[in-house]
Design a protein around this motif. Structure first.
Motif, PDB file in Angstrom:
ATOM      1  N   PHE A   1       0.820  -1.208   0.000  1.00 21.73           N
ATOM      2  CA  PHE A   1       0.000   0.000   0.000  1.00 21.73           C
ATOM      3  C   PHE A   1       0.856   1.261   0.000  1.00 21.73           C
ATOM      4  O   PHE A   1       0.945   1.955  -0.997  1.00 21.73           O
ATOM      5  CB  PHE A   1      -0.994  -0.027   1.165  1.00 21.73           C
ATOM      6  N   ALA A   2       1.503   1.542   1.112  1.00 22.50           N
ATOM      7  CA  ALA A   2       2.237   2.810   1.219  1.00 22.50           C
ATOM      8  C   ALA A   2       3.361   2.919   0.185  1.00 22.50           C
ATOM      9  O   ALA A   2       3.585   3.997  -0.369  1.00 22.50           O
ATOM     10  CB  ALA A   2       2.780   2.988   2.625  1.00 22.50           C
ATOM     11  N   GLY A   3       4.063   1.817  -0.106  1.00 21.13           N
ATOM     12  CA  GLY A   3       5.180   1.851  -1.048  1.00 21.13           C
ATOM     13  C   GLY A   3       4.742   2.206  -2.459  1.00 21.13           C
ATOM     14  O   GLY A   3       5.207   3.189  -3.039  1.00 21.13           O
ATOM     15  N   PRO A   4       3.805   1.417  -3.045  1.00 24.54           N
ATOM     16  CA  PRO A   4       3.292   1.792  -4.364  1.00 24.54           C
ATOM     17  C   PRO A   4       2.643   3.180  -4.370  1.00 24.54           C
ATOM     18  O   PRO A   4       2.739   3.906  -5.365  1.00 24.54           O
ATOM     19  CB  PRO A   4       2.257   0.692  -4.654  1.00 24.54           C
ATOM     20  N   ASN A   5       2.017   3.568  -3.255  1.00 18.00           N
ATOM     21  CA  ASN A   5       1.444   4.917  -3.179  1.00 18.00           C
ATOM     22  C   ASN A   5       2.536   5.969  -3.339  1.00 18.00           C
ATOM     23  O   ASN A   5       2.367   6.971  -4.030  1.00 18.00           O
ATOM     24  CB  ASN A   5       0.743   5.156  -1.833  1.00 18.00           C
ATOM     25  N   LEU A   6       3.656   5.715  -2.685  1.00 21.31           N
ATOM     26  CA  LEU A   6       4.773   6.649  -2.764  1.00 21.31           C
ATOM     27  C   LEU A   6       5.312   6.705  -4.195  1.00 21.31           C
ATOM     28  O   LEU A   6       5.625   7.778  -4.715  1.00 21.31           O
ATOM     29  CB  LEU A   6       5.865   6.185  -1.800  1.00 21.31           C
TER      30      LEU A   6
ATOM     31  N   VAL B   1      15.941   3.016  -2.689  1.00 19.52           N
ATOM     32  CA  VAL B   1      16.032   3.178  -1.240  1.00 19.52           C
ATOM     33  C   VAL B   1      15.810   1.828  -0.556  1.00 19.52           C
ATOM     34  O   VAL B   1      16.557   1.424   0.339  1.00 19.52           O
ATOM     35  CB  VAL B   1      15.004   4.226  -0.743  1.00 19.52           C
ATOM     36  N   MET B   2      14.792   1.096  -1.026  1.00 18.72           N
ATOM     37  CA  MET B   2      14.506  -0.220  -0.454  1.00 18.72           C
ATOM     38  C   MET B   2      15.664  -1.188  -0.678  1.00 18.72           C
ATOM     39  O   MET B   2      15.982  -2.000   0.185  1.00 18.72           O
ATOM     40  CB  MET B   2      13.250  -0.834  -1.085  1.00 18.72           C
TER      41      MET B   2
ATOM     42  N   LEU C   1      10.534  -8.790  -4.977  1.00 21.61           N
ATOM     43  CA  LEU C   1       9.280  -8.293  -4.448  1.00 21.61           C
ATOM     44  C   LEU C   1       9.043  -6.814  -4.693  1.00 21.61           C
ATOM     45  O   LEU C   1       7.970  -6.406  -5.122  1.00 21.61           O
ATOM     46  CB  LEU C   1       9.187  -8.570  -2.952  1.00 21.61           C
ATOM     47  N   PHE C   2      10.045  -6.002  -4.420  1.00 17.99           N
ATOM     48  CA  PHE C   2       9.797  -4.557  -4.440  1.00 17.99           C
ATOM     49  C   PHE C   2       9.700  -3.989  -5.841  1.00 17.99           C
ATOM     50  O   PHE C   2       8.900  -3.101  -6.100  1.00 17.99           O
ATOM     51  CB  PHE C   2      10.869  -3.817  -3.634  1.00 17.99           C
TER      52      PHE C   2
ATOM     53  N   VAL D   1      -3.273   2.939  -4.181  1.00 18.36           N
ATOM     54  CA  VAL D   1      -3.314   2.894  -5.641  1.00 18.36           C
ATOM     55  C   VAL D   1      -3.259   1.463  -6.193  1.00 18.36           C
ATOM     56  O   VAL D   1      -3.794   1.184  -7.263  1.00 18.36           O
ATOM     57  CB  VAL D   1      -2.188   3.774  -6.248  1.00 18.36           C
ATOM     58  N   LEU D   2      -2.634   0.549  -5.479  1.00 18.61           N
ATOM     59  CA  LEU D   2      -2.477  -0.809  -6.021  1.00 18.61           C
ATOM     60  C   LEU D   2      -3.839  -1.480  -6.312  1.00 18.61           C
ATOM     61  O   LEU D   2      -4.016  -2.065  -7.381  1.00 18.61           O
ATOM     62  CB  LEU D   2      -1.617  -1.673  -5.089  1.00 18.61           C
TER      63      LEU D   2
END
Lengths: 491, 78
Positions: free
Chosen positions: A62-67, A78-79, A285-286, A309-310
């Motif tokens: 959620f938060a990652g794809p949103n970013l 960064v990840m 994964l990322f 957004v996902l």
């Protein structure tokens, strides 16, 4: 129909997880060490996936794809630095040493390990309390995320409070029954499932969009094209990227549920293999999850009503049942993080607060029972807090990782520098925590320093204080200065 | 474990960290095979890191943690 499919998938997942938990329960011994650490027996696949699934909180899906949708896909780098490189190095530097010490002395928690070395139950309690202070809001965040996701998935048919409550009840039942062994087994299933689902989603959407060239071409032609495809932006400054990667990378190693996994490997070989596979798993994964987030921006998709957004891009390009499977998997990811956190939180309370301060002669069996009661109390408290959830996912999560990161350097110094004193490590831990908390909650301490984050500055402060105060003070008589250096052998 | 390796491995770790983000591609918008070029760097770098970690695990595991006499024989090598 859609709702029925989605709920059916989620309930089905919960039942599978519960079945796994029951099998694990049948195999477990009624001791705290077994409940918390599965008696230190994990193999490579289970250790790798349980650590990985524990990290795959709401952030990855959620938060990652949103970013990536809002600011561009550079967060992948960064990840990569944070989890693929820095955490992997800490896996060796902190993890291997902790594993050896844990086997030799029977440690279950970080606080216990430090308290024993520095001859101080207060230090032990302090580390536990700091852990709980950051862990509590983070668990709350996971419950809030689950409540939001369930509510969005069912178009409000399951209200937020009911969703969060349902997840909480399930987690309590599951953790109390299954313990570490069951949690790790479902983590393994769930981690593998999510890896497969992420790639299927990615490939499905790539095909639907006419190949990666076409998808990236659409992004390049959009209003954010140059900003998103070019490395770096006003948001992704070098200072911000480095601060985030370093702070969170160290924070991960000190997060109770991750740190505790340093104790559970069955053998040295398991640690070695996990160490080498770590960067590969991060890429697998990322990269797809975050790339999808940035493509969604290029396609002009609107952010979903729940702020994620996902689910939007999945709903647009994949069938209902498939999107439901992915979202159910993402919720499972949240739960598996929370499961592990609840278990670790409980171990910090029983092992480092109850045992040393209330009942020193606690039997293994009784500790096991108390541990399960604490799981219930902890989960209910975070649930109540989640009903009043004030801040956003990212802010809270980011604060918890940075808070834990403050512990890392004092711990590393203690593990490798014989001259560390009790006062030195206490000064490093207390000083950095106070500094970081002040940067979060007061205006007098700034949150950035020429682009570098307060979390990173706090870590350096902790390092300087630990080394400086250790150099200036003499060790207390009951410190066991050699304990981290004797008998360091795997065989 | 000779002196050379004791110096080299920490340096290798520093290089892995330092070039994890390809600073020399800063601002580059070049797209190769459908993805930004820096994303390809990331994929390659993580693969390289994995190989390096595997080499460390087989050749130098225990460095800085176990007493030198064991690591002198090269950890778990047959």
């Amino acid at each position: 129909m859609t709702l029925a499919v989605q709920l059916g998938i989620i309930v089905g997942y919960l039942l599978v997880a519960l079945a796994v938990g029951l099998v694990a329960y049948r195999l477990s011994e009624r001791t705290a060490e077994d409940f918390y650490l599965a008696s230190r027996t994990f193999g490579t696949v289970v250790l790798l996936f349980t650590t990985f699934a524990t990290l795959l909180s709401a952030f990855t899906f959620f938060a990652g794809p949103n970013l990536a949708y809002q600011a561009g896909p550079e967060y992948i780098l960064v990840m990569g630095l944070m989890d693929g490189i820095i955490f992997a190095i800490l896996w060796y530097v902190v993890g291997y040493k902790q594993w050896l010490l844990g086997r030799q002395h029977g440690y279950v928690t970080l606080g216990e390990m430090l308290g024993d070395r520095f001859g101080s139950r207060w230090l032990r309690g302090l580390v536990a309390v700091i852990g709980l202070v950051w862990l509590f809001p983070y668990v709350m965040l996971q419950q809030a995320g689950a409540g939001t996701a369930l509510s969005a998935l069912t178009d409000g048919a399951v209200p937020y409070a009911a969703g969060a409550g349902l997840i909480t009840l399930f987690m309590i039942l599951y953790v109390v029954v299954a313990g570490m062994r069951g949690i790790a087994w479902t983590d393994t299933l769930q981690g593998a499932f999510m890896l497969v689902m992420t790639w299927l989603s990615f490939l499905w959407i790539v095909v639907a969009l006419g190949g990666p060239g076409a998808a990236t071409g659409t992004l390049a032609a959009s209003d954010v094209g140059t900003e998103f495809l070019g490395l770096g932006s006003d948001f992704y400054s070098p200072q911000w990227m480095l601060s985030t990667a370093i702070v969170i990378g160290f924070g991960v190693a000190m997060f109770p549920q991750v740190n505790q996994r340093f104790f559970v490997a069955g053998s040295e070989r398991v640690l070695k293999r996990s160490f080498a596979l770590w960067p590969i798993l991060c890429v697998l994964l990322f990269v797809p999850a975050f790339v999808l987030g940035s493509w969604a921006r290029g396609l002009g998709l609107e952010m979903g009503a729940d702020g994620n957004v996902l689910p939007v891009i999945l709903a647009e390009y994949t069938p209902v049942w498939f999107a439901a499977l992915v979202i159910a998997g993402a919720m499972a990811a949240m739960m598996s993080s929370s499961d592990s956190m609840l278990l670790s939180g409980s171990s910090y309370v029983t092992r480092d607060l109850y045992r040393p301060f209330v009942d020193d002669g606690l039997s293994e069996r009784r500790e096991d029972a108390i541990a399960r009661v604490i799981v219930v109390l902890f989960a209910l408290s975070t649930f109540v807090a989640s009903l009043y959830n004030p801040a956003t996912l990212f802010e809270l999560g980011d604060a918890a990782f940075s808070g834990f990161a403050q512990l890392a350097l004092p711990v590393v110094v203690a593990l490798y520098w014989r001259k560390t004193t009790r006062r030195g490590i206490a000064a490093g831990i207390v000083g950095s925590q106070l500094f970081y908390l002040a940067s979060l909650f007061t205006a007098t301490v700034p949150s950035t320093y020429a682009g570098w984050s307060a979390g990173l500055v706090g870590m350096l402060l902790g390092l300087v204080l630990t080394v400086g105060v250790s150099a200036l003070t003499a060790p207390a008589a009951d410190e066991r200065r050699a304990i981290y250096f004797e008998g360091m052998r795997a065989d | 474990m000779n002196r050379f390796e004791r110096v080299v491995w920490p340096l290798v770790a520093i290089v892995l960290v330092a070039l994890s983000i390809p600073w020399f591609l800063w601002g580059s918008t070049t797209v190769v095979a459908g993805f930004p070029i820096w994303l390809w760097w990331h994929v390659g770098w993580m693969a390289l890191a994995s190989v390096v970690f595997w080499l460390f695990a087989t050749r130098a595991w225990g460095l800085g943690i176990e007493p030198p006499d064991r690591t002198a024989s090269g950890g778990e090598r047959p």
